[in-house]
Motif scaffolding. Structure first.
Motif, PDB file in Angstrom:
ATOM      1  N   HIS A  35      -6.889   5.166   1.232  1.00  0.00           N
ATOM      2  CA  HIS A  35      -5.735   4.374   0.803  1.00  0.00           C
ATOM      3  C   HIS A  35      -5.779   3.015   1.487  1.00  0.00           C
ATOM      4  O   HIS A  35      -5.953   2.931   2.715  1.00  0.00           O
ATOM      5  CB  HIS A  35      -4.428   5.084   1.164  1.00  0.00           C
ATOM      6  N   ALA A  36      -5.623   1.952   0.691  1.00  0.00           N
ATOM      7  CA  ALA A  36      -5.559   0.598   1.243  1.00  0.00           C
ATOM      8  C   ALA A  36      -4.125   0.324   1.687  1.00  0.00           C
ATOM      9  O   ALA A  36      -3.176   0.474   0.905  1.00  0.00           O
ATOM     10  CB  ALA A  36      -5.992  -0.423   0.200  1.00  0.00           C
ATOM     11  N   GLY A  65       0.805  -1.212   0.000  1.00  0.00           N
ATOM     12  CA  GLY A  65       0.000   0.000   0.000  1.00  0.00           C
ATOM     13  C   GLY A  65       0.840   1.263   0.000  1.00  0.00           C
ATOM     14  O   GLY A  65       0.344   2.337  -0.332  1.00  0.00           O
ATOM     15  N   LEU A  66       2.127   1.130   0.348  1.00  0.00           N
ATOM     16  CA  LEU A  66       3.018   2.302   0.388  1.00  0.00           C
ATOM     17  C   LEU A  66       3.944   2.373  -0.822  1.00  0.00           C
ATOM     18  O   LEU A  66       4.855   3.212  -0.861  1.00  0.00           O
ATOM     19  CB  LEU A  66       3.874   2.283   1.666  1.00  0.00           C
ATOM     20  N   GLU A  67       3.736   1.499  -1.829  1.00  0.00           N
ATOM     21  CA  GLU A  67       4.689   1.434  -2.942  1.00  0.00           C
ATOM     22  C   GLU A  67       4.809   2.763  -3.689  1.00  0.00           C
ATOM     23  O   GLU A  67       5.921   3.235  -3.956  1.00  0.00           O
ATOM     24  CB  GLU A  67       4.268   0.321  -3.920  1.00  0.00           C
ATOM     25  N   ALA A  68       3.679   3.379  -4.039  1.00  0.00           N
ATOM     26  CA  ALA A  68       3.729   4.636  -4.794  1.00  0.00           C
ATOM     27  C   ALA A  68       4.358   5.745  -3.962  1.00  0.00           C
ATOM     28  O   ALA A  68       5.162   6.553  -4.473  1.00  0.00           O
ATOM     29  CB  ALA A  68       2.322   5.032  -5.237  1.00  0.00           C
ATOM     30  N   ALA A  69       4.011   5.796  -2.677  1.00  0.00           N
ATOM     31  CA  ALA A  69       4.600   6.809  -1.800  1.00  0.00           C
ATOM     32  C   ALA A  69       6.099   6.600  -1.660  1.00  0.00           C
ATOM     33  O   ALA A  69       6.877   7.564  -1.660  1.00  0.00           O
ATOM     34  CB  ALA A  69       3.925   6.765  -0.430  1.00  0.00           C
ATOM     35  N   LEU A  70       6.535   5.343  -1.547  1.00  0.00           N
ATOM     36  CA  LEU A  70       7.967   5.061  -1.430  1.00  0.00           C
ATOM     37  C   LEU A  70       8.701   5.463  -2.707  1.00  0.00           C
ATOM     38  O   LEU A  70       9.827   5.994  -2.642  1.00  0.00           O
ATOM     39  CB  LEU A  70       8.177   3.579  -1.131  1.00  0.00           C
ATOM     40  N   ALA A  71       8.088   5.231  -3.871  1.00  0.00           N
ATOM     41  CA  ALA A  71       8.723   5.645  -5.123  1.00  0.00           C
ATOM     42  C   ALA A  71       8.920   7.159  -5.146  1.00  0.00           C
ATOM     43  O   ALA A  71       9.969   7.660  -5.591  1.00  0.00           O
ATOM     44  CB  ALA A  71       7.878   5.195  -6.314  1.00  0.00           C
ATOM     45  N   GLN A  72       7.922   7.903  -4.665  1.00  0.00           N
ATOM     46  CA  GLN A  72       8.062   9.364  -4.593  1.00  0.00           C
ATOM     47  C   GLN A  72       9.184   9.754  -3.638  1.00  0.00           C
ATOM     48  O   GLN A  72       9.988  10.653  -3.932  1.00  0.00           O
ATOM     49  CB  GLN A  72       6.749   9.988  -4.140  1.00  0.00           C
ATOM     50  N   GLU A  73       9.239   9.074  -2.488  1.00  0.00           N
ATOM     51  CA  GLU A  73      10.275   9.393  -1.513  1.00  0.00           C
ATOM     52  C   GLU A  73      11.661   9.118  -2.084  1.00  0.00           C
ATOM     53  O   GLU A  73      12.581   9.957  -1.953  1.00  0.00           O
ATOM     54  CB  GLU A  73      10.060   8.578  -0.241  1.00  0.00           C
ATOM     55  N   ASP A  79      12.555   9.091  -5.120  1.00  0.00           N
ATOM     56  CA  ASP A  79      12.847  10.090  -6.151  1.00  0.00           C
ATOM     57  C   ASP A  79      13.432  11.348  -5.519  1.00  0.00           C
ATOM     58  O   ASP A  79      14.392  11.938  -6.040  1.00  0.00           O
ATOM     59  CB  ASP A  79      11.566  10.416  -6.918  1.00  0.00           C
ATOM     60  N   THR A  80      12.873  11.769  -4.375  1.00  0.00           N
ATOM     61  CA  THR A  80      13.419  12.949  -3.689  1.00  0.00           C
ATOM     62  C   THR A  80      14.814  12.680  -3.126  1.00  0.00           C
ATOM     63  O   THR A  80      15.577  13.627  -2.884  1.00  0.00           O
ATOM     64  CB  THR A  80      12.495  13.393  -2.539  1.00  0.00           C
ATOM     65  N   LEU A  81      15.150  11.396  -2.926  1.00  0.00           N
ATOM     66  CA  LEU A  81      16.470  11.039  -2.404  1.00  0.00           C
ATOM     67  C   LEU A  81      17.499  10.815  -3.506  1.00  0.00           C
ATOM     68  O   LEU A  81      18.637  10.413  -3.218  1.00  0.00           O
ATOM     69  CB  LEU A  81      16.363   9.771  -1.540  1.00  0.00           C
ATOM     70  N   GLY A  82      17.100  11.036  -4.748  1.00  0.00           N
ATOM     71  CA  GLY A  82      18.063  10.942  -5.843  1.00  0.00           C
ATOM     72  C   GLY A  82      18.034   9.637  -6.606  1.00  0.00           C
ATOM     73  O   GLY A  82      18.873   9.440  -7.501  1.00  0.00           O
ATOM     74  N   ALA A  83      17.102   8.751  -6.312  1.00  0.00           N
ATOM     75  CA  ALA A  83      17.007   7.507  -7.077  1.00  0.00           C
ATOM     76  C   ALA A  83      16.558   7.826  -8.501  1.00  0.00           C
ATOM     77  O   ALA A  83      15.713   8.685  -8.721  1.00  0.00           O
ATOM     78  CB  ALA A  83      16.030   6.553  -6.415  1.00  0.00           C
ATOM     79  N   GLU A  84      17.152   7.131  -9.474  1.00  0.00           N
ATOM     80  CA  GLU A  84      16.850   7.379 -10.879  1.00  0.00           C
ATOM     81  C   GLU A  84      15.725   6.456 -11.353  1.00  0.00           C
ATOM     82  O   GLU A  84      15.857   5.240 -11.328  1.00  0.00           O
ATOM     83  CB  GLU A  84      18.105   7.152 -11.737  1.00  0.00           C
ATOM     84  N   SER A  85      14.619   7.055 -11.771  1.00  0.00           N
ATOM     85  CA  SER A  85      13.469   6.326 -12.320  1.00  0.00           C
ATOM     86  C   SER A  85      13.014   5.172 -11.433  1.00  0.00           C
ATOM     87  O   SER A  85      12.971   4.011 -11.868  1.00  0.00           O
ATOM     88  CB  SER A  85      13.813   5.791 -13.722  1.00  0.00           C
ATOM     89  N   PRO A  86      12.680   5.427 -10.171  1.00  0.00           N
ATOM     90  CA  PRO A  86      12.195   4.342  -9.309  1.00  0.00           C
ATOM     91  C   PRO A  86      10.854   3.811  -9.829  1.00  0.00           C
ATOM     92  O   PRO A  86       9.998   4.577 -10.266  1.00  0.00           O
ATOM     93  CB  PRO A  86      12.039   5.014  -7.948  1.00  0.00           C
ATOM     94  N   ARG A  87      10.686   2.482  -9.779  1.00  0.00           N
ATOM     95  CA  ARG A  87       9.485   1.843 -10.312  1.00  0.00           C
ATOM     96  C   ARG A  87       8.780   1.091  -9.182  1.00  0.00           C
ATOM     97  O   ARG A  87       9.353   0.163  -8.587  1.00  0.00           O
ATOM     98  CB  ARG A  87       9.848   0.864 -11.437  1.00  0.00           C
ATOM     99  N   ALA A  88       7.541   1.500  -8.906  1.00  0.00           N
ATOM    100  CA  ALA A  88       6.765   0.841  -7.853  1.00  0.00           C
ATOM    101  C   ALA A  88       6.354  -0.551  -8.310  1.00  0.00           C
ATOM    102  O   ALA A  88       5.896  -0.742  -9.437  1.00  0.00           O
ATOM    103  CB  ALA A  88       5.533   1.670  -7.509  1.00  0.00           C
ATOM    104  N   GLN A  89       6.542  -1.531  -7.436  1.00  0.00           N
ATOM    105  CA  GLN A  89       6.133  -2.909  -7.676  1.00  0.00           C
ATOM    106  C   GLN A  89       5.351  -3.384  -6.452  1.00  0.00           C
ATOM    107  O   GLN A  89       5.176  -2.651  -5.491  1.00  0.00           O
ATOM    108  CB  GLN A  89       7.359  -3.805  -7.920  1.00  0.00           C
ATOM    109  N   ARG A  90       4.912  -4.628  -6.478  1.00  0.00           N
ATOM    110  CA  ARG A  90       4.200  -5.165  -5.328  1.00  0.00           C
ATOM    111  C   ARG A  90       5.140  -5.218  -4.127  1.00  0.00           C
ATOM    112  O   ARG A  90       6.214  -5.816  -4.185  1.00  0.00           O
ATOM    113  CB  ARG A  90       3.658  -6.564  -5.622  1.00  0.00           C
ATOM    114  N   ALA A  91       4.767  -4.560  -3.048  1.00  0.00           N
ATOM    115  CA  ALA A  91       5.508  -4.560  -1.774  1.00  0.00           C
ATOM    116  C   ALA A  91       6.899  -3.970  -1.894  1.00  0.00           C
ATOM    117  O   ALA A  91       7.795  -4.321  -1.127  1.00  0.00           O
ATOM    118  CB  ALA A  91       5.592  -5.972  -1.193  1.00  0.00           C
ATOM    119  N   GLY A  92       7.097  -3.019  -2.836  1.00  0.00           N
ATOM    120  CA  GLY A  92       8.406  -2.401  -2.905  1.00  0.00           C
ATOM    121  C   GLY A  92       8.621  -1.567  -4.153  1.00  0.00           C
ATOM    122  O   GLY A  92       7.721  -1.385  -4.983  1.00  0.00           O
TER     123      GLY A  92
END
Length: 712
Positions: A367-368, A14-22, A24-37
């Protein structure tokens, strides 16, 4: 150019999209949300920065490869082909976390064993010392996932889970993991509100996790600064200088952020929870930043300016009674937010989404999320200015009816010193409720019973009406949510109404005439005191002087207490339930009456007990009270019981135990009950129903039927 790795950050579902945004702010290049990560490609610095700064991730994994696997042997060969000597230092310990299965690999323990064997054999083939296993604190933790015929191998750079920040030791009730707490705050928009200077309030803070995570966000403090051990520290690819620079930067940012002053507050009415929260605050180094205070929900108030975020993770009720109690809590929470938090944003996490209807708030987003294996919902609201309390016409009608009923009873309540009474009983068709009021040593309480709505009624509409009713009841009686106890009345069979719906064991004391009696407002559908029999019990007390008294189907023994206080020579109390006999014993002792030879308590099926006593003890009792259930098919009874069908036999057996000049008081609550004609012919029977209906039940005179029965 720095070496690049396949990286993966695990997180609660349930936090995958939020983690991808986070990320991205930390400098990760093109993070891709997947199941549980979230997956991405990056260098070692990016991986270490995610370990230190990610508030939402559970683990940071550095990928070693993906390999096709068909059986246990190919799994072993795939793992052995990894150059483990480039990752393990001589003498290091290891552990393998294995997830997944296949037709050939059924158990995670077996899969972990095969991967471990492959690592050990590879190291020995390279002339290295055999590594040993340490599942608790290994130098290198290997992550292995088998799914879809493919094996993914990775190094766990985190070590233990990243949610362990180091500030929390005791979780308090229903602990919320730190990274999930941070995820709630992220989804609710707290970082933006904090940047604008808004405050943060958790009015049911428990161990304080939400407020502490919110403080670290607001002060730009890396969540990993308080950790003492990392999984990458003994990894052969670790470059300490990179980590040192990241730590220096994080400490500088934390020092600068500590100068920010925001209102960051947690309330809870449980003193033990506040103690845990204060200890966590100290370990987090936030003594001058966060405020925790013991305070009830109905005293929660906005903190700081401008408006900010009020976030709540209410308790989750696993048992029926706990879930019903939460209805009152959510109702009170919604009323508080609507009345005092205009302009704020609200966020509520719940594992029972239907409870959100009792808040009475307009939803912005939902949010689920998964709190471990428990599926939950995070609801986010914009709390709009109310401009005074708004009440529907039907809720106003209920308020007027409560006032009218109370005004009608007030003189009688004062004159008779009644401390437990019925205020309302389905007077209005829109509100199918019974409301009983109990004045106890701990204050006033309302016991609210909702009659189950027919299937034709829309459940959401029913929940809205119940929310309105609970708000009106609490306001009229001037009580908080903890003093409103909700039960749902369904058609009961056998002893179902006596089975526990909760297990708090919380008892209160009320006064009835000369008697003090224990009640329990939480654990059972009934409270331990049938209020409609108040006048019957007082009548028995007046009749009992010098008499031998028998109480059949005795429940919690309130009638026995009145008889004993009224001067009964002897009392016998019979009931099938051990729980209620123990309750009766406590009621007697509460009134200075010691159970024993003079005041006997007998656990027995009353039908069988009467049959056994009739021949051996004819005429033993001068006064008998009998209030049987309408129906019972308890497994502990020899046969089922129906009061309409079986009352003739029951009365005849009881009359054999009654002295020639004695009195039997028979009562039942079956609607439409009629006394058997043969019984009425054989004995002198007088209906006293009207005389035993108290004023607070005058609106419902069919609540019970009552007779006096004597020998002719």
């Amino acid at each position: 150019m720095s070496e690049r790795y396949a990286l993966f950050a695990a997180c609660p579902r349930g936090l995958e999209a939020a983690l991808a945004q986070e990320l991205d702010t930390l400098g990760a290049e093109s993070p891709r949300a997947q199941r549980a990560g979230v997956s991405w490609e990056g260098d070692l610095v990016q991986a270490l920065r995610a370990c230190l700064w990610s508030r939402l991730a559970t683990r940071i994994l550095l990928g070693l490869g993906v390999f096709p696997v068909t059986d246990a042997d190919s799994l072993y060969e795939a793992a052995r082909g990894v150059p483990w000597d480039e990752h393990l230092l001589p003498g290091d310990t290891l552990a393998v976390d294995f997830h997944g299965s296949s037709e050939a690999v059924h158990h995670t323990r077996f899969g972990a064993q095969r991967v471990k064997d492959a690592v050990v054999d590879h190291m020995r083939a390279q002339g290295q010392r055999r590594p040993t296993v340490d599942t608790a604190t290994p130098d290198l933790r290997i992550n292995a996932v088998l799914a879809g015929g493919r094996l993914r191998l990775a190094i766990d750079l985190s070590g233990e889970s990243l949610h362990r920040r180091g500030y929390r030791q005791g979780g308090g009730r229903a602990p919320l993991k730190e990274n999930l707490a941070a995820g709630l705050l992220w989804l609710a928009g707290w970082p933006g509100l904090a940047a604008q200077g808004g405050g943060l309030l958790d009015p049911m803070c428990g161990s304080g996790t939400l407020v502490i995570e919110g403080a670290m966000m607001a002060q730009d403090r890396a969540p990993g600064l308080g950790r003492e051990r990392w999984g990458f520290e003994r990894w052969a690819g670790y470059v300490p200088v990179h980590w040192k620079r990241l730590l220096e930067e994080a400490r500088e940012r934390a020092a600068a952020g500590a100068q920010r002053r925001l209102a960051l507050v947690g309330y809870d009415q449980d003193p033990s929870a506040i103690r845990i929260a204060l200890a966590a605050r100290e370990r987090a180094g936030l003594r001058d930043t966060v405020h925790f205070e013991r305070r009830a929900l109905d005293r929660a108030e906005p903190v700081g300016q401008p408006p900010g975020l009020v976030v709540v993770n209410p308790p989750y009720g696993e048992r029926l009674g706990q879930r019903q109690a939460l209805v009152s809590l959510y109702t009170a929470l919604g009323a508080r937010l609507r009345s005092d938090f205009g302009g704020w944003r609200g966020a509520v996490l719940t594992a029972a989404p239907e409870l959100l209807d009792y808040l009475g708030l307009s939803l912005d987003s939902r949010h689920a999320l998964f709190n471990g294996a428990l599926e939950s919902r995070l609801a986010v609201f914009s709390l709009r200015e109310q401009g005074g309390a708004q009440r529907s016409a039907r809720a106003s009608a209920l308020a007027n009816r409560l006032q009218k009923n109370h005004r009608h009873l007030r003189r009688w309540l004062r004159r008779e010193s009644v401390s437990a009474w019925r205020l309302y009983d389905s007077d209005l068709p829109e509100y199918a409720l019974a409301v009983d009021v109990y004045e106890t040593e701990s204050g006033r309480h309302a016991h609210v019973q909702e009659y189950q709505a027919p299937r034709s009624v829309d459940p959401r509409s029913a929940r809205r009406r119940l929310r309105e009713a609970l708000e009106v009841i609490a306001e009229h009686l001037e009580i908080g949510p903890d003093q409103v106890h909700l039960k749902v009345r369904r058609r009961q069979k056998g002893a179902a109404q006596y089975r526990p719906v909760d297990q708090t064991g919380e008892r209160l004391v009320v006064r009835e005439g000369a008697a003090w009696l224990y009640i329990n407002l939480r654990d059972y559908l009934d409270t331990g005191l049938f209020l409609d029999h108040r006048m019957t019990r007082l009548r028995l007390g007046e009749l009992a002087a010098g008499r031998r008294f028998l109480n059949l189907f005795a429940y919690t023994g309130a009638a026995t207490v009145h008889a004993a206080l009224g001067g009964a020579k002897q009392t016998t109390t019979v009931d099938l339930s051990r729980t209620y006999l123990d309750w009766a014993r406590d009621n007697l002792r509460l009134n200075g009456v010691e159970p024993g030879a003079q005041h006997r308590l007998e656990r027995a099926d009353c039908l069988a007990w009467l049959a056994g006593q009739a021949e051996s003890w004819p005429g033993r009792y001068d006064l008998i009270f009998m209030d049987p259930p309408t129906f019972s098919n308890s497994k502990r009874m020899r046969e089922s019981f129906d009061v309409q069908r079986d009352h003739p036999r029951l009365i005849r057996q009881a009359m054999q135990l009654l002295a020639s000049d004695g009195l039997l008081v028979f009562s039942c609550n079956r609607r439409g009950f009629s006394l058997d004609e043969a019984v009425a012919s054989d004995y002198a029977c007088r209906e006293i129903t009207r005389e035993t209906i108290p004023p607070d039940y005058a609106r419902n005179p069919h609540v019970h039927s009552c007779w006096e029965v004597r020998h002719r």
